[in-house]
Write a protein that holds these residues in place. Structure first.
Motif, PDB file in Angstrom:
ATOM      1  N   HIS A   1       0.822  -1.210   0.000  1.00  0.00           N
ATOM      2  CA  HIS A   1       0.000   0.000   0.000  1.00  0.00           C
ATOM      3  C   HIS A   1       0.862   1.268   0.000  1.00  0.00           C
ATOM      4  N   TYR A   2       1.968   1.215   0.715  1.00  0.00           N
ATOM      5  CA  TYR A   2       2.804   2.411   0.830  1.00  0.00           C
ATOM      6  C   TYR A   2       3.726   2.602  -0.369  1.00  0.00           C
ATOM      7  N   ALA A   3       3.741   1.650  -1.264  1.00  0.00           N
ATOM      8  CA  ALA A   3       4.533   1.794  -2.494  1.00  0.00           C
ATOM      9  C   ALA A   3       3.707   2.403  -3.631  1.00  0.00           C
ATOM     10  N   ILE A   4       2.396   2.565  -3.413  1.00  0.00           N
ATOM     11  CA  ILE A   4       1.543   3.161  -4.445  1.00  0.00           C
ATOM     12  C   ILE A   4       1.936   4.621  -4.631  1.00  0.00           C
ATOM     13  N   THR A   5       2.159   5.019  -5.872  1.00  0.00           N
ATOM     14  CA  THR A   5       2.519   6.409  -6.145  1.00  0.00           C
ATOM     15  C   THR A   5       1.253   7.247  -6.343  1.00  0.00           C
ATOM     16  N   ILE A   6       1.404   8.541  -6.191  1.00  0.00           N
ATOM     17  CA  ILE A   6       0.244   9.421  -6.307  1.00  0.00           C
ATOM     18  C   ILE A   6      -0.378   9.339  -7.700  1.00  0.00           C
ATOM     19  N   ASP A   7       0.437   9.089  -8.720  1.00  0.00           N
ATOM     20  CA  ASP A   7      -0.090   8.971 -10.083  1.00  0.00           C
ATOM     21  C   ASP A   7      -0.940   7.716 -10.265  1.00  0.00           C
ATOM     22  N   GLN A   8      -0.798   6.755  -9.375  1.00  0.00           N
ATOM     23  CA  GLN A   8      -1.575   5.527  -9.454  1.00  0.00           C
ATOM     24  C   GLN A   8      -2.901   5.625  -8.712  1.00  0.00           C
TER      25      GLN A   8
ATOM     26  N   LYS B   1      -5.079  14.880  -7.131  1.00  0.00           N
ATOM     27  CA  LYS B   1      -5.275  16.128  -6.403  1.00  0.00           C
ATOM     28  C   LYS B   1      -5.996  15.875  -5.082  1.00  0.00           C
ATOM     29  N   ALA B   2      -7.014  15.020  -5.127  1.00  0.00           N
ATOM     30  CA  ALA B   2      -7.740  14.694  -3.904  1.00  0.00           C
ATOM     31  C   ALA B   2      -6.838  13.931  -2.934  1.00  0.00           C
ATOM     32  N   THR B   3      -6.006  13.048  -3.455  1.00  0.00           N
ATOM     33  CA  THR B   3      -5.083  12.295  -2.607  1.00  0.00           C
ATOM     34  C   THR B   3      -4.119  13.236  -1.907  1.00  0.00           C
ATOM     35  N   GLU B   4      -3.584  14.187  -2.641  1.00  0.00           N
ATOM     36  CA  GLU B   4      -2.629  15.140  -2.086  1.00  0.00           C
ATOM     37  C   GLU B   4      -3.232  15.945  -0.941  1.00  0.00           C
ATOM     38  N   ALA B   5      -4.531  16.205  -1.027  1.00  0.00           N
ATOM     39  CA  ALA B   5      -5.197  17.046  -0.030  1.00  0.00           C
ATOM     40  C   ALA B   5      -5.754  16.257   1.153  1.00  0.00           C
ATOM     41  N   LYS B   6      -5.610  14.945   1.133  1.00  0.00           N
ATOM     42  CA  LYS B   6      -6.215  14.125   2.179  1.00  0.00           C
ATOM     43  C   LYS B   6      -5.596  14.374   3.545  1.00  0.00           C
TER      44      LYS B   6
ATOM     45  N   PHE C   1      11.323  20.224  -5.202  1.00  0.00           N
ATOM     46  CA  PHE C   1      10.708  20.239  -3.881  1.00  0.00           C
ATOM     47  C   PHE C   1      10.920  18.880  -3.223  1.00  0.00           C
ATOM     48  N   LEU C   2      11.068  18.893  -1.901  1.00  0.00           N
ATOM     49  CA  LEU C   2      11.187  17.663  -1.123  1.00  0.00           C
ATOM     50  C   LEU C   2      10.444  17.816   0.206  1.00  0.00           C
ATOM     51  N   GLY C   3      10.027  16.678   0.769  1.00  0.00           N
ATOM     52  CA  GLY C   3       9.461  16.667   2.106  1.00  0.00           C
ATOM     53  C   GLY C   3       7.977  16.933   2.192  1.00  0.00           C
ATOM     54  N   LEU C   4       7.302  17.051   1.051  1.00  0.00           N
ATOM     55  CA  LEU C   4       5.869  17.318   1.072  1.00  0.00           C
ATOM     56  C   LEU C   4       5.084  16.009   1.106  1.00  0.00           C
ATOM     57  N   GLY C   5       3.918  16.053   1.725  1.00  0.00           N
ATOM     58  CA  GLY C   5       3.069  14.884   1.743  1.00  0.00           C
ATOM     59  C   GLY C   5       2.683  14.469   0.337  1.00  0.00           C
ATOM     60  N   TRP C   6       2.752  13.177   0.076  1.00  0.00           N
ATOM     61  CA  TRP C   6       2.411  12.626  -1.233  1.00  0.00           C
ATOM     62  C   TRP C   6       3.212  13.267  -2.369  1.00  0.00           C
ATOM     63  N   LEU C   7       4.460  13.627  -2.095  1.00  0.00           N
ATOM     64  CA  LEU C   7       5.339  14.060  -3.182  1.00  0.00           C
ATOM     65  C   LEU C   7       5.427  12.962  -4.236  1.00  0.00           C
TER      66      LEU C   7
ATOM     67  N   SER D   1       6.236   9.975   1.531  1.00  0.00           N
ATOM     68  CA  SER D   1       7.116  11.054   1.077  1.00  0.00           C
ATOM     69  C   SER D   1       7.345  12.140   2.115  1.00  0.00           C
ATOM     70  N   GLY D   2       6.343  12.428   2.916  1.00  0.00           N
ATOM     71  CA  GLY D   2       6.501  13.465   3.928  1.00  0.00           C
ATOM     72  C   GLY D   2       6.930  12.907   5.266  1.00  0.00           C
ATOM     73  N   ARG D   3       7.352  11.649   5.295  1.00  0.00           N
ATOM     74  CA  ARG D   3       7.691  10.970   6.539  1.00  0.00           C
ATOM     75  C   ARG D   3       9.075  10.338   6.439  1.00  0.00           C
ATOM     76  N   PHE D   4       9.533   9.825   7.566  1.00  0.00           N
ATOM     77  CA  PHE D   4      10.840   9.183   7.598  1.00  0.00           C
ATOM     78  C   PHE D   4      10.907   7.975   6.673  1.00  0.00           C
ATOM     79  N   LEU D   5       9.767   7.388   6.351  1.00  0.00           N
ATOM     80  CA  LEU D   5       9.759   6.188   5.519  1.00  0.00           C
ATOM     81  C   LEU D   5      10.205   6.452   4.088  1.00  0.00           C
ATOM     82  N   GLY D   6       9.727   7.536   3.474  1.00  0.00           N
ATOM     83  CA  GLY D   6       9.949   7.737   2.049  1.00  0.00           C
ATOM     84  C   GLY D   6      10.743   8.958   1.653  1.00  0.00           C
ATOM     85  N   VAL D   7      11.046   9.838   2.616  1.00  0.00           N
ATOM     86  CA  VAL D   7      11.709  11.090   2.241  1.00  0.00           C
ATOM     87  C   VAL D   7      13.099  10.838   1.658  1.00  0.00           C
ATOM     88  N   GLY D   8      13.784   9.818   2.155  1.00  0.00           N
ATOM     89  CA  GLY D   8      15.117   9.524   1.640  1.00  0.00           C
ATOM     90  C   GLY D   8      15.089   9.046   0.205  1.00  0.00           C
TER      91      GLY D   8
END
Length: 426
Positions: free
Chosen positions: A227-234, A239-244, A384-390, A395-402
């Motif tokens: 689930h956490y590997a799903i990209t925002i484009d998928q 836009k709705a996902t980014e704003a969740k 840009f880096l560090g934004l939610g659902w980048l 993406s905005g957490r320790f899990l995916g920011v790197g």
């Protein structure tokens, strides 16, 4: 804390990074390994938000094993636990100390423009920098959100925002109306109640999540399911996902889920979304039950996803009883008098907005949101880096920011023509 100052004369650099939180320093880690000269500019001190803008009892809501900064995955003895604020600070500080970032603290960026040659001018209160690439890693928490009608509330009623709250003693005696049920709102409500304070809660539309389910933390199941590997484009609607709003639960005292219906049974007054304030009068939308139902629908949906995964893969996991609603509002209160209810303070927990007023580059949409593809903008050289659902949920957490920082650093390396093995960006 050491400050790694550059030679003040060296202000023409391939890369300037704005912000020294986990996103900015993750980018710096990759650039250092690639031998790409750069500077990290931080208006406060590194990790300022972790040190100064979190409440005392703050802890992670995702397990420690998800902390995966570049070359610095969590290596403690409690991978399934949830680090407390001071432990988080120790973790990020140890990461920063693991390499020699070219960091300048106490430097505020006041303007970034792109000249006719495509290079960037980065104005600061410590002088002008020029660069081919700018990484904006300043985060999205610059401006606390409060509605305009908050100004009409009786002045004797104190108003605080999440960022102002550190401990229950920051809130005046009397009842505190906590507004918002994202992760911060429900945790601060609980923090106040644990301290024996009188609290009421205005319930917004945030979703909630199970904590432990069928023998494992729900986030462990979701990670295993991809689930956490799903990209925002998928996702069906990026836009709705980014704003969740994030699902609410807690990592406090080993982690637990938060069912507001149970709090109501225990005496917590619940209202719907706040719609207005005037003097001591506070009005609410008649949406309390709907918001509770929507949060539960999300909760049950996650359980059903996990159930399907267990069944599909033949996993031996303990059964769980079906979810039951233990309370529902008999009526919807749409107006109260704060004085009559003993409300002496309002704690706003309805989020933040970024402030890009200094960024004079064509990389924002009409609402002020960055326009990018996994952090890479159409305006060449801007990132840009560090934004939610980048890119993903993490993406905005320790899990995916790197991972996102590695991607941006790889793009920069390729554009600069620097030859480095790809393994450095794994």
């Amino acid at each position: 804390m050491p400050v790694h100052d550059l030679n003040p004369a060296r202000t023409d650099l391939p890369v300037v990074i704005v912000g020294a939180g986990q996103a900015g320093l993750s980018a710096s880690w990759y650039l250092c390994r690639a031998g790409i000269e750069h500077v990290v500019l931080e208006r406060n001190v590194r990790f300022h938000a972790w040190k100064n803008q979190r409440w005392d009892s703050f802890c992670l809501v995702t397990p420690n094993w998800q902390c995966k900064l570049p070359g610095f995955a969590y290596a403690g003895d409690d991978p399934t636990g949830f680090m407390l604020k001071d432990q988080i600070v120790d973790y990020v500080e140890a990461f920063a100390d693991s390499f020699d970032a070219p960091l300048r603290e106490g430097v505020t960026v006041t303007r970034v423009v792109q000249d006719h040659d495509g290079r960037f001018e980065v104005d600061t209160d410590a002088g002008l920098y020029r660069s081919d690439h700018v990484i904006v890693a300043s985060g999205g928490y610059d401006r606390p959100v409060t509605p305009p009608f908050a100004a009409d509330l009786e002045p004797s009623i104190a108003q605080l925002h999440t960022r102002d709250y550190h401990r229950p003693g920051d809130v005046p005696e009397g009842r505190c109306l906590v507004v918002g049920t994202g992760q911060s709102g429900v945790q601060l409500m609980e923090d106040l109640r644990i301290a024996g304070r009188d609290v009421a809660l205005a319930v917004g539309p945030a979703p909630r999540s199970p904590r432990m389910y069928r023998g494992r933390d729900a986030t462990d199941w979701l990670h295993e399911m991809g689930h956490y590997a799903i990209t925002i484009d998928q996702t069906p609607d990026p836009k709705a996902t980014e704003a969740k709003t994030n699902h609410y639960m807690s990592g406090r005292d080993g982690g637990h889920e938060i069912d507001l219906r149970r709090f109501a049974l225990d005496g917590l007054p619940l209202y719907g979304s706040v719609t207005g304030m005037e003097g001591t009068r506070i009005t609410f939308a008649p949406d309390l039950e709907r918001n509770l139902d929507d949060a539960d629908r999300s909760y049950v949906g996650i359980r059903e996803m996990i159930d399907a995964h267990i069944e599909k893969n033949g996993i031996d996991a303990p059964e769980e009883p079906p979810f039951e609603k233990v309370w529902r509002p008999e009526t919807e209160t749409t107006e109260i008098d704060a004085a009559d209810e003993g409300i002496t303070s309002v704690l706003w927990c309805i989020g933040f907005r970024p402030d890009y007023g200094w960024l004079q580059v064509d990389c924002l949409d009409a609402t002020g949101r960055p326009v990018h593809k996994r952090g890479v903008c159409d305006a060449e050289g801007m990132y840009f880096l560090g934004l939610g659902w980048l890119n993903t949920w993490g993406s905005g957490r320790f899990l995916g920011v790197g991972e996102d920082a590695g991607h941006v650093a790889r793009v920069i390396r390729e554009r600069l023509g620097t030859q480095r093995p790809d393994r450095r960006f794994a």
